[in-house]
Design an enzyme around this catalytic site. Structure first.
Site, mmCIF file in Angstrom:
data_model
loop_
_atom_site.group_PDB
_atom_site.id
_atom_site.type_symbol
_atom_site.label_atom_id
_atom_site.label_comp_id
_atom_site.label_asym_id
_atom_site.label_seq_id
_atom_site.Cartn_x
_atom_site.Cartn_y
_atom_site.Cartn_z
ATOM 1 N N TRP A 153 -4.920 -2.201 -2.242
ATOM 2 C CA TRP A 153 -5.107 -3.118 -1.116
ATOM 3 C C TRP A 153 -5.881 -4.357 -1.575
ATOM 4 C CZ3 TRP A 153 -3.385 1.543 -0.140
ATOM 5 C CH2 TRP A 153 -2.758 1.831 1.081
ATOM 6 N N GLU A 195 1.176 -5.108 1.462
ATOM 7 C CA GLU A 195 1.492 -6.103 2.495
ATOM 8 C C GLU A 195 1.132 -7.532 2.098
ATOM 9 O OE1 GLU A 195 -0.406 -4.555 6.001
ATOM 10 O OE2 GLU A 195 0.929 -2.826 6.123
ATOM 11 N N GLU A 279 4.867 2.966 4.756
ATOM 12 C CA GLU A 279 3.718 3.088 5.651
ATOM 13 C C GLU A 279 4.230 2.928 7.070
ATOM 14 O OE1 GLU A 279 0.052 0.860 4.969
ATOM 15 O OE2 GLU A 279 -0.218 0.689 7.136
#
Length: 801
Positions: A153, A195, A279
């Site tokens: 992340w 993302e 996810e």
């Protein structure tokens, strides 16, 4: 498991209705004509033919990370810690997860916490950092066949001069893979940056580096973002396509939706690569279960996705964090051992306990009941042994009973069929994941009657089960509390502390002090995933019901900077975009201040001053006392100033630094003060209305009535609880959804009985973050109250005693 309680009258009526409609009726192989004569809404014929094609199933899993969501699990006492792990990973017991995705820590907030890096500075690798290794080892011990995936992340600040898409990041991932090997963990899947798009050349380099470093069996997943643009890029670029083994997208069924439709694209399906919902979820452990059940089935039906990763694996995090009830279960009280096993566990089990990665879907035995989405969906998978099969059916949107007639062929077993069901319309755990009467096919045929609002599994396999462990009751964390950081915790994080930015680790003390100390380890601001205005490192711990107490710690400045003690920490903004808390800030220069912050990271200085410089390399004691509206700062045993503020009445404690500095803390202590008790009415901003229970007994609904000064409208507010006649204001059944009713109940110390007054006059439930609400904006006597998303409306503003 879930809390049980005697039913109020309206619950009794609902329970009776469920009993009348809840039984699964099985018919042992009636002829087709008889099946058609049944007076049900829909009939569906399913031919389960083992010779028919379908894609390979890759498994159902969940995500530990993104971030801090599983932090408190490791601090649970035994046997509750082992019970929770069994409910997650033990085959034939609970969720029986087949895949686990781990966050590769980057010292930065990644939703509800920060995961520590294995390499805070270039070249200094510590393979014991954090708790992800521990949870992975525990998962593997329970299920040796579990497969691991990993994803970043954020990343440490030294990487790539702030550029994630750099060789430094690939080298860092190889260091992390080496640590995984040291922990005897095989990583089957590795991704890029969660993302945050993709860089084709970077993925190609990642693939070649994995092969060159001996990790050629590890498959590359791209791009862990939204939509299918990565598939378009792969179709247009053969080198990029060759580098990516799995196309993973997030929330293909929609974000925070009912997951009724889960499409991919023709381009993605034509790649010949596995497509994953890498996810999804992000919903409450109970109210989100229907969406999860739909998504697991419909991801394959609509988009040919062969894997489903629920975010997160468990809600083992403090209640005031934004996503505090999402996951398979909720475990937010390690001191009491209390936890709740959610319905998401059981809808997941309907697939995971009856299948395994490597099974194959049978496309011709998968579809929508009666050809309509609103009737529900079904998917059938066959075992690698060529004999067993399982069909998972959901009827969550159906409004009437319907039949499904099965004909088994193609070498699959025509023997006895076992049937399991979960009634998602019931709040009683006894109605979740229940084995029904077996069915014996005749001539390979049998028919089932399917009730609405259910998830079913029909299977020829055995070995399934439902864990029976029961958690102790919730209870507040008692004060005083102290931690000298000398007793090693299970991981490098001290017991109960959860980092929100940076990385706080127990290390040998500096400054000439012996024993263990807590040190903030990240020396530079990391490559961030969130966009919070204040990304300073801090860590917090404890019970949100604490009100009056003193937080004390020794601190040593390794370098010039500012440390802080935090008190009455309660609601955090989403992705750490703010925090309701008081801060005592002390600098090596001798400057100090008492500040408050809010959920937008607006800081207000309440008091400040300067004493003699404290300097670096020396230990000093700082303390923040919170007594009602009086906040007092002390340094080395001398009170240096105080402030008066009534914004926050209760919350946990914490430690922090105001920039990325490697400062140290020791002898953390919390001492209780005298509880502040207020007695009087709870008045609504809607004119002339006050809060009262329908009766002074457990289970009584809490309502609005015209203010009359009677004893029925008198409440006592103490340490975050509101009591009447010795009973607590309680969110019924510890529910978290909009519209969940409130009632009186025996005081348990649970987060659903803890209420945090906000500066705008709203009253927030510590468990869900939702506000006490008059859903109808009504003022008539007997208007029922509930919880709802906080919006600051007059129907959510209250004057408290």
């Amino acid at each position: 498991m879930g809390r049980t309680r005697p039913s109020s009258p309206w619950r009794a009526v609902l329970s009776a209705a469920l009993v009348l409609t809840g039984a699964l009726t099985t018919l042992a192989a009636p002829p087709p004509a008889q099946a058609a004569e049944r007076t049900t809404a829909v009939g569906t014929a399913v031919t389960v033919d083992g010779t028919q094609p379908g894609l390979t199933f890759d498994g159902v899993g969940a995500i530990s990370g993104g971030g801090g969501n599983s932090r408190l699990l490791v601090d649970y006492p035994e046997p509750q810690r082992g019970q929770l792990l069994d409910y997650l990973f033990k085959p034939g017991y609970g969720a029986s997860l087949q895949l686990l995705k781990l966050e590769i820590g980057g010292d930065t907030n990644s939703t509800d916490g920060a995961e520590p890096s294995i390499e805070h500075t270039r070249g200094a690798v510590d393979c014991d950092q954090g708790y992800q290794w521990w949870i992975a080892e525990q998962a593997k011990a329970r299920n040796p066949g579990i497969r691991f995936a990993a994803l970043s992340w954020g990343a440490p600040g030294w990487i790539g001069n702030g550029n994630f898409w750099s060789q430094d990041t690939i080298d860092y991932l190889m260091d992390w893979m080496g640590c995984a090997a040291r922990h005897h963990l095989d990583v089957s899947y590795l991704g890029g940056w969660n993302e945050r798009g993709f860089d084709k050349a970077w993925y190609e380099n990642l693939k070649s580096t994995l092969v060159a470093r001996g990790y050629g069996a590890t498959k590359v997943v791209a791009a862990d973002g939204f939509g299918w643009d990565v598939a378009d890029a792969m179709a247009a670029d053969p080198a990029f396509k060759d580098a990516v083994d799995v196309v993973g997208t997030h929330y293909p069924c929609g974000y925070m939706s009912a997951f009724t439709e889960c499409p991919s694209t023709a381009t993605a399906q034509a790649l010949g690569k596995p497509l994953w919902a890498s996810e999804t979820g992000s919903q409450d452990t109970d109210t989100g279960a229907p969406a999860v059940a739909r998504g697991i089935n419909r991801g394959y039906l609509d988009g040919k996705m062969t894997s489903f990763f629920n975010w997160p694996v468990i809600a083992a995090l403090y209640p005031d964090l934004f996503f505090s009830t999402d996951g398979m279960s909720v475990a937010n009280q390690p001191w009491s051992g209390h936890y709740d096993i959610g319905r998401t566990t059981w809808v997941t089990a309907h697939t995971t306990q009856f299948t395994a990665p490597g099974w194959r879907y049978i496309d011709s035995a998968s579809g929508y009941l009666g050809g309509a989405r609103t009737n529900g969906s079904y998917v059938t998978l066959k075992s690698t042994n060529g004999r067993d099969y399982s069909t998972v059916v959901e009827t969550l949107d159906a409004t009437a009973a319907q039949t499904a007639s099965f004909t088994v062929a193609g070498g699959l077993s025509t023997g006895q069929v076992h049937v399991w069901s979960t009634d998602l319309g019931s709040t009683n755990p006894a109605d979740w994941f229940v084995q029904q009467k077996d069915v014996t096919p005749v001539g390979g045929r049998y028919t089932l009657t399917l009730q609405p609002g259910r998830v079913y599994t029909v299977t020829t396999t055995t070995g399934q089960g439902k864990g029976a462990a029961i958690a102790p009751a919730a209870a507040p964390m008692a004060l005083p509390y102290a931690d000298g950081f000398d007793t090693p915790a299970t991981t490098t994080s001290p017991k109960y502390f959860t980092d929100m930015n940076g990385a706080f680790q127990t290390v040998p003390c500096g400054g000439g002090r012996t024993g263990g100390c807590l040190r903030q380890m990240a020396p530079t601001s990391p490559i961030r995933w969130t966009e919070e205005k204040d990304n300073a490192p801090y860590t917090m711990m404890g019970d949100g019901s604490w009100s009056n107490y003193t937080v004390t710690a020794d601190t040593m400045f390794e370098q010039s900077g500012t440390v802080e003690l935090l008190g009455r920490v309660n609601q955090q903004g989403r992705n750490n975009n703010g925090l309701n808390a008081y801060h005592l800030r002390v600098s090596d220069t001798g400057a100090w201040s008492i500040d408050k912050s809010d959920t937008t990271w607006k800081f207000t200085t309440l008091a400040s001053g300067t004493i003699t410089a404290l300097g670096t390399g020396r230990w000093h004691t700082v303390a923040l006392a919170l007594d009602g509206e009086t906040l007092t700062a002390s340094i080395d045993g001398t009170a240096v100033g105080s402030a008066t503020d009534a914004s926050f009445t209760n919350g946990r404690a914490g430690l922090g630094v105001t920039d990325y500095r490697t400062e140290q803390f020791d002898d953390f202590a919390l001492t209780p003060g005298t509880p502040t008790t207020h007695t009087g009415p709870i008045a609504s901003a809607l004119p002339g209305t006050c809060v009262r229970p329908a009766a002074a007994t457990s289970g009584a609904a809490v309502q609005l009535w015209a203010c009359d000064g009677s004893s029925e409208q008198v409440w006592t507010r103490t340490n975050g609880t509101l009591t009447h006649n010795g009973k607590c204001l309680d969110v019924t059944g510890a529910a978290t959804a909009n519209g969940s009713p409130v009632e009186l109940w025996d005081c348990t110390g649970g987060a659903n009985q803890l209420w945090t007054p906000q500066p705008d006059g709203t009253l927030r439930s510590a468990q869900s973050g939702r506000c006490l609400d008059d859903p109808a904006y009504a003022t008539a006597n007997g208007t029922p109250l509930a919880i709802w998303d906080c919006n600051g409306g007059s129907n959510q503003r209250w004057t408290l005693p």
